[in-house]
Design a protein around this motif. Structure first.
Motif, PDB file in Angstrom:
ATOM      1  N   ALA A 175       0.871  -1.187   0.000  1.00 20.02           N
ATOM      2  CA  ALA A 175       0.000   0.000   0.000  1.00 20.02           C
ATOM      3  C   ALA A 175       0.901   1.228   0.000  1.00 20.02           C
ATOM      4  O   ALA A 175       1.859   1.307   0.770  1.00 20.02           O
ATOM      5  CB  ALA A 175      -0.892   0.003   1.233  1.00 20.02           C
ATOM      6  N   LEU A 176       0.588   2.183  -0.867  1.00 18.95           N
ATOM      7  CA  LEU A 176       1.320   3.449  -0.898  1.00 18.95           C
ATOM      8  C   LEU A 176       0.444   4.516  -0.246  1.00 18.95           C
ATOM      9  O   LEU A 176      -0.708   4.707  -0.632  1.00 18.95           O
ATOM     10  CB  LEU A 176       1.603   3.837  -2.359  1.00 18.95           C
ATOM     11  CG  LEU A 176       2.137   5.252  -2.584  1.00 18.95           C
ATOM     12  CD1 LEU A 176       3.557   5.392  -2.025  1.00 18.95           C
ATOM     13  CD2 LEU A 176       2.127   5.599  -4.073  1.00 18.95           C
ATOM     14  N   VAL A 177       0.996   5.201   0.764  1.00 12.47           N
ATOM     15  CA  VAL A 177       0.265   6.309   1.396  1.00 12.47           C
ATOM     16  C   VAL A 177       1.194   7.519   1.475  1.00 12.47           C
ATOM     17  O   VAL A 177       2.416   7.385   1.512  1.00 12.47           O
ATOM     18  CB  VAL A 177      -0.225   5.968   2.835  1.00 12.47           C
ATOM     19  CG1 VAL A 177      -1.241   4.852   2.831  1.00 12.47           C
ATOM     20  CG2 VAL A 177       0.947   5.617   3.740  1.00 12.47           C
ATOM     21  N   SER A 178       0.588   8.720   1.510  1.00 11.89           N
ATOM     22  CA  SER A 178       1.396   9.919   1.754  1.00 11.89           C
ATOM     23  C   SER A 178       1.037  10.437   3.149  1.00 11.89           C
ATOM     24  O   SER A 178       0.275   9.796   3.874  1.00 11.89           O
ATOM     25  CB  SER A 178       1.158  10.966   0.672  1.00 11.89           C
ATOM     26  OG  SER A 178      -0.190  11.331   0.628  1.00 11.89           O
ATOM     27  N   ASP A 179       1.565  11.582   3.537  1.00 10.56           N
ATOM     28  CA  ASP A 179       1.280  12.082   4.894  1.00 10.56           C
ATOM     29  C   ASP A 179      -0.199  12.389   5.071  1.00 10.56           C
ATOM     30  O   ASP A 179      -0.747  12.234   6.159  1.00 10.56           O
ATOM     31  CB  ASP A 179       2.087  13.355   5.172  1.00 10.56           C
ATOM     32  CG  ASP A 179       3.553  13.038   5.404  1.00 10.56           C
ATOM     33  OD1 ASP A 179       3.881  11.839   5.459  1.00 10.56           O
ATOM     34  OD2 ASP A 179       4.350  13.983   5.533  1.00 10.56           O
ATOM     35  N   ALA A 180      -0.825  12.879   4.023  1.00 10.43           N
ATOM     36  CA  ALA A 180      -2.244  13.238   4.106  1.00 10.43           C
ATOM     37  C   ALA A 180      -2.824  13.297   2.708  1.00 10.43           C
ATOM     38  O   ALA A 180      -2.157  13.721   1.772  1.00 10.43           O
ATOM     39  CB  ALA A 180      -2.396  14.605   4.782  1.00 10.43           C
ATOM     40  N   THR A 204      -4.475  12.204  -0.943  1.00 11.16           N
ATOM     41  CA  THR A 204      -4.264  11.234  -2.012  1.00 11.16           C
ATOM     42  C   THR A 204      -2.809  11.270  -2.485  1.00 11.16           C
ATOM     43  O   THR A 204      -2.326  12.335  -2.873  1.00 11.16           O
ATOM     44  CB  THR A 204      -5.227  11.549  -3.192  1.00 11.16           C
ATOM     45  OG1 THR A 204      -6.568  11.519  -2.692  1.00 11.16           O
ATOM     46  CG2 THR A 204      -5.084  10.548  -4.308  1.00 11.16           C
ATOM     47  N   PRO A 205      -2.113  10.132  -2.438  1.00 10.94           N
ATOM     48  CA  PRO A 205      -0.733  10.095  -2.924  1.00 10.94           C
ATOM     49  C   PRO A 205      -0.657  10.597  -4.375  1.00 10.94           C
ATOM     50  O   PRO A 205      -1.645  10.541  -5.120  1.00 10.94           O
ATOM     51  CB  PRO A 205      -0.376   8.611  -2.852  1.00 10.94           C
ATOM     52  CG  PRO A 205      -1.269   8.054  -1.800  1.00 10.94           C
ATOM     53  CD  PRO A 205      -2.553   8.829  -1.921  1.00 10.94           C
ATOM     54  N   LEU A 206       0.519  11.093  -4.729  1.00 11.34           N
ATOM     55  CA  LEU A 206       0.811  11.619  -6.085  1.00 11.34           C
ATOM     56  C   LEU A 206       0.303  13.047  -6.325  1.00 11.34           C
ATOM     57  O   LEU A 206       0.828  13.767  -7.151  1.00 11.34           O
ATOM     58  CB  LEU A 206       0.280  10.735  -7.231  1.00 11.34           C
ATOM     59  CG  LEU A 206       1.158   9.532  -7.612  1.00 11.34           C
ATOM     60  CD1 LEU A 206       1.009   8.402  -6.604  1.00 11.34           C
ATOM     61  CD2 LEU A 206       0.831   9.038  -8.996  1.00 11.34           C
ATOM     62  N   LEU A 207      -0.791  13.438  -5.624  1.00 10.04           N
ATOM     63  CA  LEU A 207      -1.309  14.803  -5.798  1.00 10.04           C
ATOM     64  C   LEU A 207      -0.447  15.745  -4.979  1.00 10.04           C
ATOM     65  O   LEU A 207      -0.640  15.860  -3.755  1.00 10.04           O
ATOM     66  CB  LEU A 207      -2.777  14.883  -5.338  1.00 10.04           C
ATOM     67  CG  LEU A 207      -3.877  14.541  -6.351  1.00 10.04           C
ATOM     68  CD1 LEU A 207      -3.950  15.573  -7.459  1.00 10.04           C
ATOM     69  CD2 LEU A 207      -3.744  13.169  -6.939  1.00 10.04           C
ATOM     70  N   SER A 208       0.537  16.380  -5.622  1.00  9.53           N
ATOM     71  CA  SER A 208       1.541  17.206  -4.922  1.00  9.53           C
ATOM     72  C   SER A 208       2.211  16.395  -3.819  1.00  9.53           C
ATOM     73  O   SER A 208       2.566  16.922  -2.759  1.00  9.53           O
ATOM     74  CB  SER A 208       0.913  18.481  -4.344  1.00  9.53           C
ATOM     75  OG  SER A 208       0.395  19.279  -5.362  1.00  9.53           O
TER      76      SER A 208
END
Ligand code: SAM
Length: 237
Positions: free
Chosen positions: A86-91, A93-97
């Protein structure tokens, strides 16, 4: 939920997470984060808190702006071995900035499955409550950091007919509005969406001139995270 495809390779799940309010996690996101073999996160300490909140004890690896090409190769190998990730960012949707583009591109080019798990995204959240036309819009990400480059950007957008939207930080919100006010008409409608889904959520729709005044005079309007939405130029009759 199947976490591997027919060829025995694992799947990459691109999982959106809350942009402030932890209750904005989807059931499916929790299920995926529990079941995958590995969670690739922008900031593992930050994501650990989210996982703890949902009782998820999964293995974390770091994938951020500075290691993403190298990390993506390692993760692709793990997918090929049959692990699901699973790919997650800090907050949001990943990839959006946020990081993730090299990994998603690489995985798709290798012919493996990329599965989106939709959820929060600051720009969509702001647009949904802005009261400006949303049938068509353009997302500009973060604006340039220097004043001259920002003004050049605003000059290019001066006659744009569609709603446009960008991300901004507390450090630059005032300077950005000042630059904008030098280029765009002061009666242009804009929306400042601040601290969305959080305690101090503020969504103000007003003229550019009044928005600049508000942000200049009110210290709180220079705190937190911002999405700015700008109405398109009115068509010439
Ligand atoms: N991927 C994220 C998304 O889906 O929205 C955006 C990540 S980007 C690094 C962070 C920027 O998004 C912030 O600087 C701010 O402009 C915007 N943002 C994120 N959370 C926000 C919030 N709760 N309220 C307002 N803007 C927010």
């Amino acid at each position: 939920m199947s976490v591997s495809n027919v060829s025995g390779c694992g799947k990459l799940y691109v999982v959106a997470t809350p942009i402030g309010n932890l209750a904005d996690m989807t059931f499916r996101a929790v299920e995926v984060l529990k079941k995958v073999d590995l969670v690739a996160a922008e900031d593992t300490r930050h994501v650990k808190m989210l996982l703890q909140h949902y009782g998820i004890t999964n293995k974390l690896v770091s994938l951020h702006q500075h290691n993403e090409d190298k990390a993506a190769l390692v993760l692709l190998e793990k997918l090929r071995e049959g692990q699901s990730i699973a790919l997650v960012s800090d907050a949001g949707t990943p990839l959006l900035s946020d990081p993730g583009m090299p990994l998603v591109k690489m995985v798709k080019e290798a012919g493996l499955d990329v599965v989106p798990i939709p959820g929060a995204c600051a720009l969509i959240t702001a647009l949904s409550a802005a009261g400006l036309p949303v049938t068509q819009f353009s997302f500009e990400g973060f604006l340039p950091r220097t004043s001259s480059a920002r003004k050049a950007f605003f000059s290019e957008r001066l006659q744009a007919k569609k709603t446009w939207i960008f991300y901004e930080s507390c450090h630059r919100i005032l300077a950005t509005l000042q630059d904008m006010a030098e280029i765009l008409p002061l009666d242009r409608q804009i929306v400042i969406a601040r601290e969305l889904t959080k305690l101090h959520e503020t969504i103000v729709k007003t003229s550019l001139g009044d928005a600049l005044l508000l942000v200049t005079q009110n210290d709180n309007m220079r705190k937190g995270e911002f999405v700015v939405i700008v109405d398109g130029a009115i068509e010439d009759k």
